[in-house]
Design a protein around this motif. Structure first.
Motif, PDB file in Angstrom:
ATOM      1  N   ALA A  71       0.824  -1.215   0.000  1.00 42.87           N
ATOM      2  CA  ALA A  71       0.000   0.000   0.000  1.00 42.87           C
ATOM      3  C   ALA A  71       0.857   1.264   0.000  1.00 42.87           C
ATOM      4  N   GLY A  72       2.156   1.114   0.241  1.00 39.31           N
ATOM      5  CA  GLY A  72       3.048   2.272   0.262  1.00 39.31           C
ATOM      6  C   GLY A  72       2.814   3.183   1.450  1.00 39.31           C
ATOM      7  N   LEU A  73       2.577   2.582   2.609  1.00 40.19           N
ATOM      8  CA  LEU A  73       2.276   3.337   3.819  1.00 40.19           C
ATOM      9  C   LEU A  73       3.335   3.118   4.887  1.00 40.19           C
ATOM     10  N   SER A  74       3.386   4.043   5.821  1.00 41.30           N
ATOM     11  CA  SER A  74       4.199   3.827   7.013  1.00 41.30           C
ATOM     12  C   SER A  74       3.424   2.887   7.930  1.00 41.30           C
ATOM     13  N   ALA A  75       4.109   2.298   8.886  1.00 42.28           N
ATOM     14  CA  ALA A  75       3.455   1.397   9.832  1.00 42.28           C
ATOM     15  C   ALA A  75       2.368   2.128  10.616  1.00 42.28           C
ATOM     16  N   SER A  76       2.647   3.349  11.028  1.00 45.44           N
ATOM     17  CA  SER A  76       1.645   4.091  11.817  1.00 45.44           C
ATOM     18  C   SER A  76       0.438   4.468  10.970  1.00 45.44           C
ATOM     19  N   ALA A  77       0.657   4.825   9.703  1.00 44.05           N
ATOM     20  CA  ALA A  77      -0.473   5.170   8.832  1.00 44.05           C
ATOM     21  C   ALA A  77      -1.339   3.944   8.572  1.00 44.05           C
ATOM     22  N   LEU A  78      -0.712   2.799   8.324  1.00 44.34           N
ATOM     23  CA  LEU A  78      -1.483   1.577   8.117  1.00 44.34           C
ATOM     24  C   LEU A  78      -2.235   1.201   9.381  1.00 44.34           C
ATOM     25  N   SER A  79      -1.580   1.294  10.512  1.00 47.09           N
ATOM     26  CA  SER A  79      -2.222   0.964  11.775  1.00 47.09           C
ATOM     27  C   SER A  79      -3.470   1.810  12.008  1.00 47.09           C
ATOM     28  N   LYS A  80      -3.375   3.089  11.716  1.00 46.98           N
ATOM     29  CA  LYS A  80      -4.519   3.991  11.885  1.00 46.98           C
ATOM     30  C   LYS A  80      -5.671   3.575  10.970  1.00 46.98           C
ATOM     31  N   GLN A  81      -5.363   3.260   9.724  1.00 52.20           N
ATOM     32  CA  GLN A  81      -6.414   2.871   8.779  1.00 52.20           C
ATOM     33  C   GLN A  81      -7.015   1.513   9.150  1.00 52.20           C
ATOM     34  N   VAL A  82      -6.185   0.593   9.610  1.00 50.52           N
ATOM     35  CA  VAL A  82      -6.677  -0.720  10.029  1.00 50.52           C
ATOM     36  C   VAL A  82      -7.601  -0.566  11.237  1.00 50.52           C
ATOM     37  N   THR A  83      -7.275   0.355  12.139  1.00 48.97           N
ATOM     38  CA  THR A  83      -8.143   0.611  13.287  1.00 48.97           C
ATOM     39  C   THR A  83      -9.516   1.084  12.817  1.00 48.97           C
ATOM     40  N   THR A  84      -9.535   1.992  11.849  1.00 48.32           N
ATOM     41  CA  THR A  84     -10.810   2.476  11.307  1.00 48.32           C
ATOM     42  C   THR A  84     -11.571   1.343  10.627  1.00 48.32           C
TER      43      THR A  84
END
Length: 112
Positions: A37-50
């Motif tokens: 997805a070309g994301l940082s770990a924190s950005a992916l984590s935030k989206q996965v939480t949503t």
């Protein structure tokens, strides 16, 4: 042209990319999804939480040897939401094509 119903959660291109990646897998490793997805770990984590709060993605944590790992899975609810979103997008394309074919022809292009 009727307006299709969109899922507001999947209107975000990042979340749409994540569920699109997960639809073809079962329990994808977090790092793979992050890279794809070309994301940082924190950005992916935030989206996965949503996505998880809406029941679209489930998360499982565990270990491979002594290393912690996180896996992501698209739920049946997430699959259905993605399918509805894709159907809505296709409907826009199909309706636009149909409207384009009904548009009156112009004698000359712009500026001519």
């Amino acid at each position: 042209m009727d307006r299709p119903d969109f899922d507001p959660v999947l209107l975000d291109p990042t979340r749409l990319s994540i569920v699109s990646l997960l639809v073809g897998t079962e329990w994808a490793e977090f790092g793979w999804v992050r890279e794809a997805a070309g994301l940082s770990a924190s950005a992916l984590s935030k989206q996965v939480t949503t996505l998880g709060s809406h029941g679209y993605v489930e998360v499982e944590k565990g270990y491979v040897g002594k290393r912690p790992r996180t896996w992501l899975n698209l739920t049946a609810t997430g699959r259905e939401a993605l399918e509805r979103q894709v159907t809505a997008l296709r409907r826009i394309v199909d309706d636009s094509r149909a409207e384009g074919h009904r548009a009156p022809a112009r004698d000359a292009g712009p500026g001519q």
